[in-house]
Design an enzyme around this catalytic site. Structure first.
Site, PDB file in Angstrom:
ATOM      1  N   CYS A 109      -2.924   8.757   3.694  1.00 31.99           N
ATOM      2  CA  CYS A 109      -2.583   8.222   2.365  1.00 31.99           C
ATOM      3  C   CYS A 109      -3.668   8.521   1.341  1.00 31.99           C
ATOM      4  O   CYS A 109      -3.382   8.710   0.161  1.00 31.99           O
ATOM      5  CB  CYS A 109      -2.354   6.711   2.450  1.00 31.99           C
ATOM      6  SG  CYS A 109      -1.031   6.221   3.570  1.00 31.99           S
ATOM      7  N   GLU A 120       0.885  -1.174   0.000  1.00 34.27           N
ATOM      8  CA  GLU A 120       0.000   0.000   0.000  1.00 34.27           C
ATOM      9  C   GLU A 120       0.917   1.216   0.000  1.00 34.27           C
ATOM     10  O   GLU A 120       1.511   1.578   1.014  1.00 34.27           O
ATOM     11  CB  GLU A 120      -0.911  -0.020   1.226  1.00 34.27           C
ATOM     12  CG  GLU A 120      -2.052   0.991   1.145  1.00 34.27           C
ATOM     13  CD  GLU A 120      -1.866   2.154   2.088  1.00 34.27           C
ATOM     14  OE1 GLU A 120      -1.582   3.267   1.577  1.00 34.27           O
ATOM     15  OE2 GLU A 120      -2.001   1.984   3.299  1.00 34.27           O
TER      16      GLU A 120
END
Length: 486
Positions: free
Chosen positions: A292, A258
């Site tokens: 994020c 990720e």
């Protein structure tokens, strides 16, 4: 004593957690943990040496067979018990996040709620790790697809979500029957240790979860190359993720990556422009923009652009920046000095080429930056290409659906994207056209515990969360049986 003073006084002694034992700093090198609000040290974090890393991996390897064979119902009971313990410690846990990350207390408590829900969801979903029967080509055979836990897992988490990211990795691995060695961020270590302590008290066997800290490149290389670890799950920057992926190839290690993002927001003129601007400011500057999936590139349909920009700048300028322990604080500091330098560089580059609007922030010690809005800069400005991992948003207009989609998809990144429109038809077209692992239309939530989460292109591969994320920790196998002839 003030709430901050009480939190500092209660800051725990930092330790490693290896094979069910708490390992202190005695005889080990330490690194300071810095409070981003005051720039003062909070504690000394022990650095794992080579023997510590080997011991943690060996413990996870030794504990794996028994944990793999523990019934999912029993594994789930431990996860649920840990979630209950964590919920009971929300106030203390939130104060640790506020100290180490600078996140306002209310936002820290909201993060903790999500982290606890991840344990609860994984506890239940672990009971549904079904296989399937495959129709055989002859009555004399049975064909089945089954899955096994992949094995001991290495995990690396960043500092920006110190409750959610470790919780997602640990709960998923444990529910799937895997053991884990996790390296949370050295900047925010106490939060992950709260999770380890709760799991220990919940009855988790020694070695199933191990927590280490130290030199990130060294630990990353160890996790990627040690053949005893059969999966690496990493949350962090794209370049580091690519380097780790290359190292993992040497042991044919499975990976979940990720990585970075630079989320576009497409605002169409048929939206409630003032409401979208107001909610967009809340979403953008949550956790000082250090998320994020934070919305960063706001693309507004031309007829609504000026109205949106005015409303967004006004709301951003009104954000109260200050100590995360103050009840009226809406945004704290950024976490570290590197972020300050990087974000100031983006703002200075933009200031030379367009408009930069900034709010207020405290002076003096602390890693302070104001909520900043950039507009009117050309597409070759750095802010359009480099992820502003902090309180900086860039706004521009678009003339057509195709132009908006082309700009949204232009970068090599594709973690999250957002869109606002009153048209169901536009929503359907966006669902097919936007290249992002998560697309949220008419809201700002890019993931939930029960949904898959991951990126496309340079934002990574593999999934966390949801049934898909749980299956990342499982190895599918095909088993066929030919029945003996009577």
């Amino acid at each position: 004593m003030s709430p901050r003073e009480k939190a500092v006084a209660a800051y725990p002694a930092l330790r490693l957690f290896i094979a069910g034992r708490w390992v202190g700093a005695e005889g080990r090198r330490t690194t300071p943990v810095i409070d981003p609000t005051t720039e003062r040290p909070l504690g000394a974090l022990p650095v794992a040496d080579e023997a510590d890393l080997d011991g943690a991996i060996a413990a996870a390897t030794e504990a794996f067979p028994a944990w793999r064979d523990t019934p999912p119902l029993a594994r789930g009971r431990i996860l649920r018990r840990a979630a209950d313990l964590l919920r009971g410690r929300k106030s203390h846990w939130a104060s640790l996040i506020a100290l180490e990350l600078g996140k306002p207390l209310a936002q820290a408590e909201a993060e903790i709620d999500t982290a606890c829900e991840m344990f609860e969801w994984a506890a239940d979903e672990g009971r549904r790790l079904y296989g399937r029967d495959i129709p055989a080509r002859t009555p004399a055979m049975r064909l089945t697809a089954i899955s096994d836990p992949v094995g001991p897992v290495g995990a690396i988490a960043g500092w920006n979500a110190p409750a959610i990211t470790p919780a997602r990795k640990i709960s998923g691995a444990l529910a799937a029957g895997c053991t884990i060695v996790i390296k949370p961020s050295e900047a925010t270590p106490a939060s992950a240790l709260v999770i380890a302590q709760a799991l220990e008290e919940a009855g988790l066997p020694p070695g199933v979860v191990n927590v280490v800290f130290g030199d990130p490149p060294t630990i990353g290389r160890t996790f990627a190359t040690d053949p005893r670890l059969r999966l690496l799950t990493f949350t962090g920057g794209t370049q580091v993720g690519k380097e780790l992926s290359a190292l993992c190839a040497g042991t044919m290690k499975r990976m979940v990556m990720e990585l970075g993002g630079h989320a576009p927001v497409l605002v169409f003129a048929d939206s409630d422009i003032d409401a979208v601007a107001a909610s967009g400011v809340t979403a953008k500057f949550r956790n000082s923009g250090q998320v994020c999936t934070s919305p960063t590139r706001f693309l507004v349909e031309a007829p609504a652009h000026d109205r949106f920009l005015e409303a967004f700048e006004r709301a951003a300028g009104a954000i109260r920046v200050g100590d995360p322990f103050n009840s009226d604080t809406q945004m704290g500091p950024v976490q570290n000095a590197r972020s300050v330098a990087a974000l100031r560089g983006l703002a200075e580059d933009a200031r030379d080429r367009g408009r930069v609007s900034a709010g207020d922030c405290p002076e003096g010690p602390g890693f302070w930056l104001p909520p900043t809005v950039v507009s009117g800069v050309p597409r070759d400005a750095k802010v359009w290409h480099e992820e502003p991992f902090g309180p900086l948003a860039v706004i521009d207009s678009f003339a057509s659906f195709d132009e908006a989609v082309a700009e949204a998809n232009r970068l090599s990144l594709g973690l999250a994207a957002y869109a606002w429109t009153g048209s169901l038809g536009t929503s359907e077209r966006l669902a097919r056209a936007i290249q992002a692992g998560s697309l949220a239309i008419n809201h700002w939530s890019a993931s939930f515990p029960e949904t898959p989460f991951g990126g496309v292109k340079d934002s990574g591969f593999g999934l966390e969360g949801g049934p898909e994320g749980l299956m990342a920790f499982r190895q599918p196998r095909f088993v066929s049986v030919a029945f003996p002839t009577p």
